[in-house]
Design a protein around this motif. Structure first.
Motif, PDB file in Angstrom:
ATOM      1  N   SER A  81     -24.454-131.996  -4.424  1.00 22.61           N
ATOM      2  CA  SER A  81     -24.076-133.141  -3.561  1.00 22.61           C
ATOM      3  C   SER A  81     -25.088-133.544  -2.477  1.00 22.61           C
ATOM      4  O   SER A  81     -25.710-132.708  -1.924  1.00 22.61           O
ATOM      5  N   ALA A  82     -25.280-134.903  -2.517  1.00 23.46           N
ATOM      6  CA  ALA A  82     -26.481-135.492  -1.582  1.00 23.46           C
ATOM      7  C   ALA A  82     -27.598-134.947  -1.866  1.00 23.46           C
ATOM      8  O   ALA A  82     -28.524-135.036  -0.920  1.00 23.46           O
ATOM      9  N   HIS A 127     -30.777-137.928  -2.738  1.00 24.58           N
ATOM     10  CA  HIS A 127     -31.281-138.966  -1.679  1.00 24.58           C
ATOM     11  C   HIS A 127     -32.261-138.174  -0.883  1.00 24.58           C
ATOM     12  O   HIS A 127     -33.218-138.399  -0.008  1.00 24.58           O
ATOM     13  N   TYR A 157     -23.206-134.779 -10.188  1.00 22.07           N
ATOM     14  CA  TYR A 157     -23.908-135.366  -9.244  1.00 22.07           C
ATOM     15  C   TYR A 157     -22.801-136.365  -8.300  1.00 22.07           C
ATOM     16  O   TYR A 157     -22.048-136.903  -8.618  1.00 22.07           O
ATOM     17  N   ARG A 158     -23.022-136.010  -6.959  1.00 20.82           N
ATOM     18  CA  ARG A 158     -22.240-136.802  -6.071  1.00 20.82           C
ATOM     19  C   ARG A 158     -23.103-137.285  -4.770  1.00 20.82           C
ATOM     20  O   ARG A 158     -23.918-136.460  -4.383  1.00 20.82           O
ATOM     21  N   ASP A 159     -23.166-138.455  -4.513  1.00 22.52           N
ATOM     22  CA  ASP A 159     -23.742-138.924  -3.359  1.00 22.52           C
ATOM     23  C   ASP A 159     -23.080-140.311  -2.758  1.00 22.52           C
ATOM     24  O   ASP A 159     -22.354-140.774  -3.165  1.00 22.52           O
ATOM     25  N   TYR A 212     -30.518-143.152   2.137  1.00 25.08           N
ATOM     26  CA  TYR A 212     -29.208-142.793   1.238  1.00 25.08           C
ATOM     27  C   TYR A 212     -28.965-143.768  -0.074  1.00 25.08           C
ATOM     28  O   TYR A 212     -28.965-143.222  -1.250  1.00 25.08           O
ATOM     29  N   LYS A 266     -18.257-142.875  -1.877  1.00 23.55           N
ATOM     30  CA  LYS A 266     -18.888-141.926  -2.552  1.00 23.55           C
ATOM     31  C   LYS A 266     -19.234-142.115  -3.884  1.00 23.55           C
ATOM     32  O   LYS A 266     -18.104-142.580  -4.735  1.00 23.55           O
TER      33      LYS A 266
END
Length: 472
Positions: free
Chosen positions: A132-133, A136, A167-169, A368, A425
């Protein structure tokens, strides 16, 4: 979630990223959202034993969520080993507690290392990698796009064939490019002050892609071009710039606002997401982003004057030892205090400057929104196909791509900005598909064809084929 390069060692704010306030509070929310894709992946693997890796577990919210799912969902194998990869020296009590919970249903270990060293940290390929994140931060501290592409080429080698990368962002923008030039206007004193303070620092010191000739930020006030560092907060500004840059400014403003709120320097401390369970999500209307704010009054400060403090309390209701108030009213009342904080920080007030600098060190250099969904899907396919694994990373099913809107922030932005950009998100479940699995590749191509431009699809097609005769 942390990366290592010579630039990283100089710029990455490890102390602020690993503080209890950040890990146990700000970075310990949305466990179900973070763990959703991992749960989907485990159900599709259906193996007797799974090895899952989470890179950058933060406060452990996803670990706690996965432990609960393994306990409650009979479709999931309880024989799961979880490896957590965290930067050296980064610890939190909430993560320790989460590991203890997971060890009741599976096995869990913490390994210290950096995201770009994941291949050397894992002795054998694994079934699922979750982050997560991550990307970036790889972009911001690990070599820009080169660091991103290197990570995409590494992932297939540390995943089993058929394994998954969850994937999470932060969602970027809807469009083909972050460099699309648009015009936005600002008339809020707080936003104009923030633009003046933050934007020159970000453009001058941060890792960002806005270096093209057409990426120049051009600000006008009273029809005259002015430097962004000289913006007059009392005069409406019309600014032309890449849409991605506006997305960065907008997102950073929100993180600053929440950081200042959490610090208590304004004389009140609201309960934000992840801090106090249900108090952070007391919705009046969820889809409209309208909620009640629970907060505690602290000592009186000059940033929240006596009359403002009295007015805030008068429009609130007592609740279990603290106060609650309509979110729209809270935003309006506290905007005045936030503006006073920004003015004081800019003028060099010691207390406010320390809060500003701590936020700037932790967040001020990060980019981001570095890829649109089209660019993200294309980049993963193209660069993963360059690995020596004869596999490619792509989402297979339509449901492997999610967008979770941040309704509360979108409501706030809509009420403050003439040109708000969607805050959300982005979640994508990539599968490490063997090139021999023609059916999965065909399904994947159909999935991305609705989300990618024709030029991108041509790159995807070429990367999958590598000169062979497979056709979608």
């Amino acid at each position: 979630m942390h990366t290592r390069t010579h630039a990283n060692l100089r710029n990455f704010a490890r102390g602020h990223k690993s503080s209890a306030e950040y890990l146990d509070v700000a970075a310990n929310a949305h466990g179900a959202e973070k763990g959703l894709l991992v749960k989907q992946a485990l159900k599709r693997l259906r193996r007797a034993r799974h090895h899952v890796v989470e890179v950058g577990p933060g406060g452990g919210s996803a670990v706690t969520y996965l432990a609960a799912q393994l306990t409650d969902d009979p479709a999931l194998s309880r024989d799961t080993h979880l490896t957590l990869i965290e930067a050296p020296g980064v610890v939190s009590q909430s993560l320790t507690n989460a590991v203890e919970k997971f060890n009741h249903v599976g096995t869990c270990e913490v390994r210290n290392g950096f995201a770009q060293d994941v291949a050397s940290l894992l002795s054998d390929p694994v079934d699922v990698i979750s982050a997560s994140a991550l990307l970036h931060e790889v972009y911001s501290y690990g070599g820009g796009y080169a660091g991103l592409h290197s990570m995409m080429r590494t992932l297939p080698s540390v995943l089993n064939p058929g394994g998954f990368f969850a994937y999470r962002d932060v969602y970027a923008v809807h469009g083909s490019s972050l460099h699309q030039r648009v015009i936005h206007s600002y008339n809020s004193r707080a936003w104009l002050t923030f633009l003046r303070m933050f934007t020159p620092h970000y453009l001058g010191a941060g890792t960002h892609p806005y270096h093209h000739a057409d990426d120049e930020l051009v600000a006008r006030q009273d029809s005259r071009i002015v430097s962004v560092s000289d913006l007059d907060p009392a005069t409406c500004a019309v600014i032309a710039a890449p849409i991605g840059l506006f997305r960065e400014i907008q997102r950073h403003y929100i993180t600053l606002r929440d950081h200042v709120w959490r610090s208590g320097v304004l004389g009140f401390t609201p309960v934000l997401d992840g801090m106090d369970g249900d108090l952070a999500t007391d919705w009046i209307d969820f889809r409209a982003g309208h909620k009640r704010i629970h907060y505690r009054l602290g000592e009186e400060t000059e940033w929240l004057s006596g009359p403002q403090r009295i007015m805030l309390a008068a429009m609130s209701e007592p609740y279990a030892g603290h106060h609650t108030i309509d979110g729209d009213i809270f935003d309006s009342v506290t905007d005045v205090a936030l503006l006073a904080f920004l003015d004081a920080a800019e003028a060099g007030d010691t207390t406010c400057s320390q809060v500003w600098e701590s936020w700037l060190l932790r967040e001020g250099l990060e980019s981001y929104a570095y890829l649109t969904l089209d660019q993200l899907l294309t980049a993963f396919t193209v660069h993963s196909a360059e690995a020596d694994t004869d596999t490619v990373l792509m989402p297979v099913r339509t449901g492997d791509i999610h967008r979770v809107d941040r309704h509360y922030y979108n409501r706030f932005l809509t009420q403050r900005l003439a040109n708000p950009l969607l805050d959300a998100k982005q979640l994508v479940l990539f599968q490490n598909i063997p090139r021999s699995d023609v059916d999965a590749l065909r399904q994947s191509f159909d999935t991305v064809s609705d989300r990618c431009a024709k030029a991108s699809l041509a790159r995807v097609y070429t990367a999958i084929n590598k000169g062979d005769n497979w056709t979608p």
